[in-house]
Design a protein around this motif. Structure first.
Motif: not given
Lengths: 262, 357
Positions: A83, A85, A171-172, A201, A203
């Protein structure tokens, strides 16, 4: 914030290339939901740190923990599967392939049903629609054709595509290595808004940048990197930009309590 | 938390009024040449197709019905089938910015395995064919492993493998040819690709059909599957592909394996074409396949070109060979013209690249 467990933590990272030390017992922490900026002189080893966190290089020593668990990234794919990116400085795009192809590189969508499962046919319309949507979110309206090859885009547009890709799939943790370096005023603003949106969000974002106004605007904490290691961490509301620059280039010693905190 | 976190900077105030539609421009006519350049940039296989059509017309006029008959035209297909199939394998490797000099040797060794396993060990011919295909794939795997895992240059790896496979071929076969009559009597399946069928004077073999189907299959795989896009991405920029999440080593190894498998099929087709199993044929398949690939508009630097190009490239060479032979010209003219074609193909490739879109 510091009473929480960091989502991403690096301890004592070390990397040498022959006699050149790129990372010298470097520590790093990223807490859930925050934006950490990493600033430092050219050659301070920011990119090396980021590459270690994103799996693009394996440190000689030291540990990396994701959500408290020890991780050993041997390739960017490992980090991505967990997760994380990353938008790299050199952008990592295939120039002859289309924007949609690039956004979905390594995680392509296949057609539903037998066309996808047996004939492995890509669902190009779906990928193109998704890519267009993400570019629109980023305000990249100057891209006329989603099927055009990445090599036909300007440097800024390419960067926009890379940022859109990371934002869409992270995602993380999202790591942005100089995301606004080649961007115009409007696109830079969109990237900054995007960083805030990612934060909203929940993140967390790691931002590497030379642009102090940008850093001071979006960052919750600023990690100052000097000579291959973390010099100190400051909060943007407690220090001025010229303090940060002075610490960064070694013109001024950071106060003792900051050094102790590290 | 930073106090000024949601306040845009002063110079950015007017951004709120920015246009939110996708940019559009009037399409201006850039003249025939520009339009051509544009089309060729999008579909690079059009160039060899045009050259192929032109050369068929020219030889049709010069040699008349001798050349321009269903029989002669399908004869060309039969003559190029082996080089065509090998060129398909070569295309895959060249698209990854590699080169495979061992294609011809893999082809011959695989055909010898198919023949010798049947005749020396008495295995059923179907099993021997399977063993030959496995043999080709395995040599491809070795190539891929050395290129991907040990980062050796493809030119060097396949130069070595060429010698190794060829020497193994001679040592193993003891330089013996298995005669066509024996093959036809005991193991006709080895000659499967040589079987002919007739459609109104046009003669096709299963080998020709296989070649065409193979190219269509590869065209589909390369354009419409993730694996195909990864092959292009690796040829374009391997490091970038790796960073954006392609398992480059795995894909590279698979490319060389598929190339080896295709070469083994070419070996099988060669038994069909010759009738016999001979360890001394196909020596120039590597150079001929590279010629077809280059004339077909595939960039030797990788990542660019369409797999259909080399099919047309192989056919162009076939048309020139047969056409010039029918005209009764010295065979050296064929080589001379093919040399000119190669250089012309690369020049056109450079010109196309200048088109930016």
């Amino acid at each position: 914030m510091s009473n929480q467990e960091p989502i991403l933590k690096a301890v004592n990272l070390l990397k040498r290339y022959g006699h050149v030390t790129a990372m010298d017992h470097c520590n790093f922490e990223l807490y859930p939901g925050e934006v950490v900026a990493v600033i430092g002189d050219n050659g301070a080893g920011k990119s090396t740190l980021i590459k270690a966190l994103s799996g693009a290089l394996v440190p000689d020593a030291g540990e990396i923990y994701l959500e408290g668990k020890r991780v050993n990234f041997t390739s960017p794919l490992d980090a991505r599967d967990q997760g994380i990116e990353t938008v790299y400085q050199q952008l990592a795009m295939s120039p002859a392939l289309s924007i949609a192809d690039n956004m979905f590189m390594g995680r392509e969508l296949r057609k539903p049903g037998i066309m996808g499962s047996l004939f492995r046919r890509l669902d190009k319309p779906a990928m193109e629609a998704f890519a267009r949507e993400k570019l629109n979110e980023l305000g990249l309206m100057t891209i006329q054709n989603i099927q055009q090859a990445v090599e036909t885009l300007s440097g800024g547009q390419r960067q926009g595509v890379a940022v859109a890709r990371a934002a869409a799939f992270g995602s993380k943790v999202v790591i942005l290595d100089e995301p606004t370096a080649a961007l115009g005023v409007k696109e830079s603003r969109r990237v900054l808004d995007l960083i805030k949106e990612l934060k909203a969000r929940g993140l967390p974002v790691i931002l590497i940048s030379h642009n102090m106004p940008h850093v001071f605007e979006v960052a919750d904490r600023i990690h100052i990197h000097r000579l291959g290691t973390r010099l100190c961490v400051i909060r943007p509301d407690e220090y001025e930009m010229n303090d940060a620059v002075a610490f960064m280039v070694g013109a001024k010693e950071p106060p003792q309590e900051l050094l102790n905190a590290v | 938390m930073s106090a000024n976190s949601n306040k845009p900077l002063a110079y950015e105030q007017s951004l709120g009024a920015a246009k939110t539609t996708v940019a559009q421009f009037e399409q201006e006519e850039g003249g025939v040449l520009r339009t051509m350049q544009h089309i060729l940039h999008r579909s690079p296989w059009v160039v060899p197709l045009i050259v192929l059509a032109l050369s068929i017309v020219v030889f049709g006029i010069l040699a008349g019905s001798k050349f321009f008959s269903p029989f002669a035209l399908t004869l060309i297909l039969q003559q190029v089938q082996i080089v065509g199939i090998v060129a398909a394998a070569q295309t895959l490797v060249i698209l990854t910015a590699g080169i495979d000099l061992s294609v011809g040797a893999i082809m011959v060794l695989s055909s010898v395995v198919m023949g010798q396993f049947t005749f020396r060990y008495g295995l059923p011919a179907e099993i021997s064919v399977l063993c030959g295909l496995v043999c080709g794939t395995f040599i491809g795997y070795l190539n891929g492993l050395l290129v991907a895992r040990y980062k050796l240059p493809p030119f060097i790896v396949t130069l070595g493998m060429w010698q190794i496979a060829l020497a193994t071929n001679f040592l193993y076969s003891a330089n013996e040819t298995i005669r066509a009559q024996d093959v036809a009597d005991t193991a006709p399946i080895l000659q499967f690709f040589g079987e002919k069928f007739n459609i109104g004077g046009a003669v096709f073999t299963y080998g020709v059909v296989f070649m065409i189907l193979l190219f269509l299959l590869l065209a589909y795989v390369l354009s419409s599957t993730a694996w195909g896009r990864h092959v292009y991405a690796i040829g374009d920029d391997k490091d970038a592909a790796e960073l954006s999440g392609v398992k480059t080593d795995k894909v590279l190894i698979s490319v060389y394996m598929v190339a080896g498998l295709i070469c083994a099929f070419a070996g099988w087709a060669m038994i069909g074409r010759l009738g016999s199993v001979s360890p001394t044929v196909g020596q120039f398949a590597n150079i001929e396949s590279i010629t077809a690939v280059v004339i077909g508009g595939i960039s030797l630097f990788g990542g660019r070109g369409s797999v259909l190009g080399p099919l047309f490239g192989a056919l162009i060479v076939g048309v020139f060979s047969l056409g010039l032979r029918l005209l009764g010209v010295d065979v050296q003219w064929t080589y001379l013209l093919i040399g000119v074609l190669i250089i012309a193909a690369v020049s056109i490739d450079q010109w196309i690249r200048k088109a930016t879109v």
